[in-house]
Design a protein around this motif. Structure first.
Motif, PDB file in Angstrom:
ATOM      1  N   LYS A  36       0.858  -1.192   0.000  1.00  0.00           N
ATOM      2  CA  LYS A  36       0.000   0.000   0.000  1.00  0.00           C
ATOM      3  C   LYS A  36       0.898   1.247   0.000  1.00  0.00           C
ATOM      4  O   LYS A  36       1.842   1.336   0.800  1.00  0.00           O
ATOM      5  N   ARG A  38       2.442   4.647   0.833  1.00  0.00           N
ATOM      6  CA  ARG A  38       2.442   5.513   2.020  1.00  0.00           C
ATOM      7  C   ARG A  38       3.011   6.875   1.661  1.00  0.00           C
ATOM      8  O   ARG A  38       3.490   7.609   2.519  1.00  0.00           O
ATOM      9  N   ILE A  41       0.585  13.114   1.140  1.00  0.00           N
ATOM     10  CA  ILE A  41      -0.393  13.348   2.216  1.00  0.00           C
ATOM     11  C   ILE A  41      -1.374  12.171   2.341  1.00  0.00           C
ATOM     12  O   ILE A  41      -1.637  11.704   3.450  1.00  0.00           O
ATOM     13  N   PRO A  42      -1.899  11.618   1.217  1.00  0.00           N
ATOM     14  CA  PRO A  42      -2.808  10.466   1.379  1.00  0.00           C
ATOM     15  C   PRO A  42      -2.118   9.296   2.090  1.00  0.00           C
ATOM     16  O   PRO A  42      -2.720   8.642   2.951  1.00  0.00           O
ATOM     17  N   GLY A  43      -0.849   9.070   1.733  1.00  0.00           N
ATOM     18  CA  GLY A  43      -0.088   7.977   2.360  1.00  0.00           C
ATOM     19  C   GLY A  43       0.148   8.236   3.834  1.00  0.00           C
ATOM     20  O   GLY A  43       0.074   7.322   4.660  1.00  0.00           O
ATOM     21  N   LEU A  45      -1.764  10.023   5.783  1.00  0.00           N
ATOM     22  CA  LEU A  45      -3.046   9.877   6.497  1.00  0.00           C
ATOM     23  C   LEU A  45      -3.426   8.405   6.666  1.00  0.00           C
ATOM     24  O   LEU A  45      -3.861   7.985   7.741  1.00  0.00           O
ATOM     25  N   SER A  46      -3.223   7.636   5.599  1.00  0.00           N
ATOM     26  CA  SER A  46      -3.577   6.206   5.702  1.00  0.00           C
ATOM     27  C   SER A  46      -2.652   5.509   6.697  1.00  0.00           C
ATOM     28  O   SER A  46      -3.076   4.628   7.447  1.00  0.00           O
TER      29      SER A  46
END
Ligand SMILES: Cc1cc2nc3c(=O)[nH]c(=O)nc-3n(C[C@H](O)[C@H](O)[C@H](O)COP(=O)(O)O)c2cc1C
Length: 160
Positions: A36, A38, A41-43, A45-46
Motif C-alpha cells: 500500500k 504511504r 499526504i494520502p499515504g 493519512l492512511s
C-alpha cells in the motif's frame, strides 16, 4: 551467531539506524516494503489511520527467512503512538520463526514503552535489548553512542 536486521522506513530515519547497526554487526538486512502506498499526504493519512486501528497490510515477499537467524533485530518508526503497520504485519506473519529478538524505533517524541510492549506481545518473545531514537537525533547524526550501547547490551544478553 547469525543476525538479521529487519526494518521498515517510510522516510529514511529508521533505515539509517538499521544500516548503522548492520554495518557494526556485519550482518544481513531485510527492508520491509508495504504494498500500500504511504507516499504524500494520502499515504501519511492512511499510515496514521492504519496504525491507530492496528490494521495489518500486505508486505512484499521477504528475502531472508527469519528462522535461519539466531537473532532478528526489528526496527520500526512510531505511527500514531503505535507500531508502524508494515512492522506489525511482519511480526504477525513471522512471529513463530524468531529465535531471539531485539527492537529499535525512531519517533518524534512519543515514549516508545507502549510500542515495545506491543511488539513483545505480538512476537510473544522478550527482546534482548531496546533502542529508541528521535528523528532529530538521526537527522543530526547524534545516534552512534546509543547504537553502540544497544549493541553492547545485546552482546551481554547473548552470552548470558
Ligand atoms: C503517519 C505517521 C504518524 C506518526 N506518528 C507519530 C507519533 O505518534 N509519535 C511520534 O513520536 N512520531 C510519530 N511520527 C514520526 C515518525 O515516527 C518519525 O518521524 C520517524 O523517525 C520516521 O521514521 P522513517 O523515516 O524511518 O519513516 C509519525 C510519522 C508518520 C508518518
Amino acid at each position: 551467531m547469525k543476525i538479521l536486521v529487519a526494518f521498515y522506513s517510510r522516510s529514511g530515519k529508521t533505515k539509517k539506524v538499521a544500516e548503522a547497526i548492520s554495518e557494526i554487526l556485519k550482518c544481513d538486512k531485510e527492508e520491509i516494503f508495504d504494498i500500500k502506498s504511504r507516499e504524500g499526504i494520502p499515504g501519511f493519512l492512511s499510515a496514521g489511520t492504519d496504525a491507530n486501528l492496528r490494521r495489518l497490510t500486505a508486505i512484499k515477499e521477504i528475502k531472508n527467512n527469519p528462522s535461519l537467524y539466531d537473532l532478528v533485530i526489528i526496527g520500526t518508526p512510531i505511527w500514531s503512538s503505535n507500531i508502524s503497520t508494515p512492522i506489525r504485519t511482519y511480526l504477525f506473519l513471522y512471529k513463530e520463526k524468531f529465535k531471539k529478538i531485539a527492537f529499535f524505533c525512531t519517533r518524534l517524541g512519543t515514549d516508545a514503552e507502549k510500542v515495545f510492549a506491543d511488539m513483545k506481545n505480538l512476537s510473544q518473545k522478550t527482546p534482548l535489548a531496546l533502542l529508541e531514537l528521535t528523528s532529530r537525533e538521526v537527522a543530526r547524526d547524534q545516534y552512534m553512542q546509543k547504537i553502540k550501547e544497544f549493541i553492547k547490551n545485546l552482546k551481554e544478553e547473548i552470552v548470558k
